[in-house]
Design a protein around this motif. Sequence first.
Motif, mmCIF file in Angstrom:
data_model
loop_
_atom_site.group_PDB
_atom_site.id
_atom_site.type_symbol
_atom_site.label_atom_id
_atom_site.label_comp_id
_atom_site.label_asym_id
_atom_site.label_seq_id
_atom_site.Cartn_x
_atom_site.Cartn_y
_atom_site.Cartn_z
ATOM 1 N N GLY B 188 45.094 -90.228 27.063
ATOM 2 C CA GLY B 188 45.507 -89.358 27.606
ATOM 3 C C GLY B 188 45.045 -87.757 27.783
ATOM 4 N N ASN B 189 44.031 -87.831 27.155
ATOM 5 C CA ASN B 189 43.248 -86.507 26.822
ATOM 6 C C ASN B 189 42.434 -86.236 28.109
ATOM 7 O OD1 ASN B 189 44.434 -86.228 24.176
ATOM 8 N ND2 ASN B 189 42.595 -87.210 23.327
ATOM 9 N N CYS B 190 42.578 -85.024 28.567
ATOM 10 C CA CYS B 190 41.665 -84.773 29.783
ATOM 11 C C CYS B 190 40.525 -83.914 29.612
ATOM 12 C CB CYS B 190 42.565 -84.071 30.967
ATOM 13 S SG CYS B 190 43.787 -85.252 31.611
ATOM 14 N N THR B 191 39.331 -84.343 29.694
ATOM 15 C CA THR B 191 38.029 -83.584 29.697
ATOM 16 C C THR B 191 37.742 -82.989 30.732
ATOM 17 O OG1 THR B 191 37.386 -85.582 28.357
ATOM 18 C CG2 THR B 191 35.636 -83.968 28.876
ATOM 19 N N LEU B 192 37.462 -81.559 30.823
ATOM 20 C CA LEU B 192 37.161 -80.753 31.692
ATOM 21 C C LEU B 192 35.611 -80.568 31.887
ATOM 22 C CD1 LEU B 192 39.970 -77.889 31.253
ATOM 23 C CD2 LEU B 192 40.073 -79.791 32.568
ATOM 24 N N ASN B 193 35.034 -79.788 33.088
ATOM 25 C CA ASN B 193 33.710 -79.807 33.243
ATOM 26 C C ASN B 193 33.290 -78.356 32.464
ATOM 27 O OD1 ASN B 193 34.866 -78.409 35.309
ATOM 28 N ND2 ASN B 193 33.025 -78.621 36.625
ATOM 29 N N LEU B 194 33.895 -78.102 31.484
ATOM 30 C CA LEU B 194 33.598 -76.982 30.638
ATOM 31 C C LEU B 194 32.685 -77.085 29.249
ATOM 32 C CD1 LEU B 194 37.070 -75.168 30.855
ATOM 33 C CD2 LEU B 194 35.043 -74.808 32.466
ATOM 34 N N ASP B 195 31.480 -77.005 29.375
ATOM 35 C CA ASP B 195 30.902 -77.426 28.152
ATOM 36 C C ASP B 195 31.072 -76.565 27.012
ATOM 37 O OD1 ASP B 195 28.134 -75.794 27.493
ATOM 38 O OD2 ASP B 195 28.555 -75.692 29.721
ATOM 39 N N ILE B 196 31.092 -77.210 25.845
ATOM 40 C CA ILE B 196 31.653 -76.419 24.577
ATOM 41 C C ILE B 196 30.695 -75.217 24.450
ATOM 42 C CG2 ILE B 196 31.817 -76.252 22.103
ATOM 43 C CD1 ILE B 196 32.952 -79.172 22.585
ATOM 44 N N ASP B 197 29.462 -75.295 24.236
ATOM 45 C CA ASP B 197 28.502 -74.271 24.159
ATOM 46 C C ASP B 197 28.521 -72.866 24.875
ATOM 47 O OD1 ASP B 197 27.465 -75.915 21.932
ATOM 48 O OD2 ASP B 197 25.774 -76.578 23.133
ATOM 49 N N THR B 198 29.056 -73.353 26.220
ATOM 50 C CA THR B 198 29.116 -72.108 27.189
ATOM 51 C C THR B 198 30.446 -71.575 27.030
ATOM 52 O OG1 THR B 198 27.663 -73.108 28.727
ATOM 53 C CG2 THR B 198 28.848 -71.256 29.614
ATOM 54 N N TRP B 199 31.467 -72.374 27.078
ATOM 55 C CA TRP B 199 32.791 -71.930 27.382
ATOM 56 C C TRP B 199 33.832 -71.723 26.090
ATOM 57 C CZ3 TRP B 199 33.955 -70.103 31.981
ATOM 58 C CH2 TRP B 199 33.364 -70.484 33.004
ATOM 59 N N TRP B 200 33.611 -72.479 24.966
ATOM 60 C CA TRP B 200 34.312 -72.450 23.931
ATOM 61 C C TRP B 200 34.216 -70.709 23.337
ATOM 62 C CZ3 TRP B 200 38.675 -73.505 22.900
ATOM 63 C CH2 TRP B 200 39.418 -73.714 21.485
ATOM 64 N N PRO B 201 33.118 -70.102 23.091
ATOM 65 C CA PRO B 201 32.792 -68.799 22.646
ATOM 66 C C PRO B 201 33.870 -68.033 23.567
ATOM 67 C CG PRO B 201 30.724 -69.789 22.679
ATOM 68 C CD PRO B 201 31.705 -70.714 23.476
ATOM 69 N N LYS B 202 34.108 -68.025 24.663
ATOM 70 C CA LYS B 202 34.814 -67.152 25.660
ATOM 71 C C LYS B 202 36.184 -67.420 25.373
ATOM 72 C CE LYS B 202 31.236 -67.331 29.266
ATOM 73 N NZ LYS B 202 31.180 -67.346 30.708
ATOM 74 N N LEU B 203 36.786 -68.792 25.130
ATOM 75 C CA LEU B 203 38.085 -68.806 25.022
ATOM 76 C C LEU B 203 38.947 -69.198 23.719
ATOM 77 C CD1 LEU B 203 37.800 -71.804 27.962
ATOM 78 C CD2 LEU B 203 39.089 -69.367 28.202
ATOM 79 N N ARG B 204 37.894 -69.443 22.623
ATOM 80 C CA ARG B 204 38.471 -69.688 21.462
ATOM 81 C C ARG B 204 39.375 -68.533 20.814
ATOM 82 N NH1 ARG B 204 33.732 -70.098 17.522
ATOM 83 N NH2 ARG B 204 34.123 -72.179 16.994
ATOM 84 N N GLY B 205 40.459 -68.861 20.533
ATOM 85 C CA GLY B 205 41.288 -67.885 20.029
ATOM 86 C C GLY B 205 41.951 -66.873 20.717
ATOM 87 N N ARG B 206 41.938 -67.176 21.965
ATOM 88 C CA ARG B 206 42.480 -66.220 23.076
ATOM 89 C C ARG B 206 44.037 -66.335 23.180
ATOM 90 N NH1 ARG B 206 38.548 -65.327 28.256
ATOM 91 N NH2 ARG B 206 40.548 -65.577 29.578
ATOM 92 N N ASP B 207 44.402 -65.350 23.184
ATOM 93 C CA ASP B 207 46.150 -65.289 23.437
ATOM 94 C C ASP B 207 46.424 -65.485 24.740
ATOM 95 O OD1 ASP B 207 46.835 -65.130 20.938
ATOM 96 O OD2 ASP B 207 47.504 -63.080 20.949
ATOM 97 N N GLY B 208 47.625 -65.921 25.168
ATOM 98 C CA GLY B 208 47.963 -66.022 26.653
ATOM 99 C C GLY B 208 47.259 -66.633 27.518
ATOM 100 N N LEU B 209 46.611 -67.822 27.084
ATOM 101 C CA LEU B 209 46.071 -68.644 27.997
ATOM 102 C C LEU B 209 47.110 -69.374 28.791
ATOM 103 C CD1 LEU B 209 42.868 -69.958 26.441
ATOM 104 C CD2 LEU B 209 43.017 -68.321 28.503
ATOM 105 N N ALA B 210 46.881 -69.688 30.199
ATOM 106 C CA ALA B 210 47.919 -70.979 30.674
ATOM 107 C C ALA B 210 46.908 -71.810 31.651
ATOM 108 C CB ALA B 210 49.266 -70.059 31.226
ATOM 109 N N LEU B 211 47.869 -72.722 31.937
ATOM 110 C CA LEU B 211 47.334 -73.590 33.195
ATOM 111 C C LEU B 211 48.119 -72.980 34.559
ATOM 112 C CD1 LEU B 211 45.331 -75.925 33.607
ATOM 113 C CD2 LEU B 211 47.171 -77.401 33.684
ATOM 114 N N ALA B 212 47.179 -72.802 35.497
ATOM 115 C CA ALA B 212 48.019 -72.523 36.785
ATOM 116 C C ALA B 212 48.055 -73.502 37.852
ATOM 117 C CB ALA B 212 47.371 -71.022 37.122
#
Lengths: 285, 285, 285
Positions: B188-212
């Motif tokens: 049931g894990n859903c993979t997104l087209n957000l590659d780790i090298d590009t996107w994880w540095p921007k999102l890692r450890g960020r507070d207050g993320l949500a799916l809209a």
Amino acid sequence: MSAQHAGRGLVVLLTDFGLADQYVGQMKGALARVSPDLCVIDLSHEVAPYNIVQGAYFLAASWRHFPERSVFMGIVDPGVGTPRRAVAVRAEKRWFVGPDNGLLTLVLAHDAPDTEAYLITGKAQGSSQTFHGRDVFAPVAARLALGEAPETLADHIRHEGLLRAQWSVPREAPGGIVAHVLHADRFGNCTLNLDIDTWWPKLRGRDGLALAHPRHEPLIACETYGVLPGGCVGLLPGSQGFLELAVNRGSARARLGLSPGSLARIVQAESQGLPTARKIPGDTI
Amino acid sequence: MSAQHAGRGLVVLLTDFGLADQYVGQMKGALARVSPDLCVIDLSHEVAPYNIVQGAYFLAASWRHFPERSVFMGIVDPGVGTPRRAVAVRAEKRWFVGPDNGLLTLVLAHDAPDTEAYLITGKAQGSSQTFHGRDVFAPVAARLALGEAPETLADHIRHEGLLRAQWSVPREAPGGIVAHVLHADRFGNCTLNLDIDTWWPKLRGRDGLALAHPRHEPLIACETYGVLPGGCVGLLPGSQGFLELAVNRGSARARLGLSPGSLARIVQAESQGLPTARKIPGDTI
Amino acid sequence: MSAQHAGRGLVVLLTDFGLADQYVGQMKGALARVSPDLCVIDLSHEVAPYNIVQGAYFLAASWRHFPERSVFMGIVDPGVGTPRRAVAVRAEKRWFVGPDNGLLTLVLAHDAPDTEAYLITGKAQGSSQTFHGRDVFAPVAARLALGEAPETLADHIRHEGLLRAQWSVPREAPGGIVAHVLHADRFGNCTLNLDIDTWWPKLRGRDGLALAHPRHEPLIACETYGVLPGGCVGLLPGSQGFLELAVNRGSARARLGLSPGSLARIVQAESQGLPTARKIPGDTI
């Protein structure tokens, strides 16, 4: 058959065991105990349980795509534990090992001149009474694939006595052709027991064909899915050596209510007062 | 590419054929006819029929885990029989053989300096018009895996002309990130087209993320399933090179109503008046 | 273990990953990166997610059918990411690599004199925290299959400390035998945790056996499916090393409402006032 092999021996597996259980893996273990250097290929393990018709079709449609000297193990065996015979059959420059229950009907249909049959009598040491695929057939198949002489593994018998099932023969009558569905694939294409070499010359390019059973439906005899108009049912040579009923990007199985073993009657529609479909312009080779 | 191979040639298969039919087995037969000594590995045959997005993801997530010089046959081919091109592409020190229909979009995304493309024009002898995987692509893949020069098998073309699909690029906007679901796995894990090298540095450890979209749900950006509080939805780097939406021992697919191809919009919740989830203390590397 | 190998090294895979995703393919890629010349066999990848009982049964029923020195990778790992240990265990002249979570319970049940255990501590370079099968276990399994000494790959530990699950032991009491269902196969046969060597001598040919839980049903203790009267439930030795509940050409799973993990209580019917089934005349060996 030459004593020399180009490359390693090849065993092709066809069963109705499914892939969820450990049975196919254990058969491969039994092959590896004879030699881990064999090349072992799965043809399919999802033959419907005990469905000899479907298994026979998979073998007949596939053997020519494997190298000469390949050994096919075909284990669809509703009679395991009963006195049905275990055989190794040479035909079409390949070997076929399994129960003598009609599974080889379509492979034997061409009466290949190299056909020979052997009866497997020896029981593997410590073999169970319920898993012949692993304990009886796998060791024989592995040794044939390594090039051992069949006489050392089984007893020569008359190949004319091998079981050939009656469902394999379509009936041609003034009212049309009565065929059987051999298989319905993932995409819904339905293969009929009408081999291309015999039947396509009679049907190719013919106007006014229709299915009369199980549903009334015009048929277009054409070469490829691509030329089928949307929503129309085609009768095509396909890629498997037998004619197929198909719907372009749709499911003939769902559309026509067919399943493996179903009867399909094809008629010349004009003579039946049925709706007809015209030939596609230029659809010839 | 050196003329010398360490060990035998390797062909990796990816199709939407399923394993119930005889088609994958016949492709392997065609490979064995070129050489039974090849190593042939199934990546998956359960790509949803005609689903190029999912197939592209499987290739992109997997090639680096196979040896250099591996040959990937990617056959998800809704356009078979139409004039779509058949190509062999060298990239990332591997080969990719299949239709030029966007299946290589994610593999080509890094513009590897070794990228080259070849057009497969020769039709295999006696080939059918409907099974290019067996009759056209398999012989080429087998010969490339044996180390044959691509020029003997196909014609060099400009790799800049290979089809790259637009769904591969996520959109970043003031309102958030609009991504696509590439795949939902058995767990049931859903993979997104957000590659780790590009996107994880921007999102890692960020507070207050949500799916809209498609549902409102707080997201916890964390490194592993294990640290996710029960019932919370995580956004994780996972093991496949792309960010995943996951629920610890639960199904993100079921929880969020996602499936391959779905849009997923990720936002900074504070700016949207959405419920938020706090960062897990110490959840950094 | 001799330094010499007959034929190539053999790795046998058992997981709960399923075949639809790319995970099994990536594990095989990791094996091929160590050596593409290994023989890799799938035992099953359809263990129910996280079902250690079923996985333990598949291993125990299968290892003897593979050559000595085979390396089994058993990856059913609900605790991945938690501090559960990763181990390589030698027993029964084979290797077993995987998490130390009870998956080897039935393999270890015979206390084979060659049993040894090693703790896998090294993390593969660049390994993810969520896919140990590919990044941690596969490289170790491949190297063991090539004949590398275990001391170079892992640290020797006391094998007496390996986890053995309690469900593995059936209870015998005056009121009957309380067993667990280990697996229900494609054909509906239900395997119990009653190994043939221990239990068949006690039950073979006994009159008046019955199932008392989960349903009341007379049982016929017999050697083969074939001798079971229609509609009767048999208790048979089967081919997997454990006793099975079976219905001739029917499904014991459906008939008795059993599934993996179910309790099954077998009683002597006379002492319970239950309906009985008579022994089949001549059904002895």
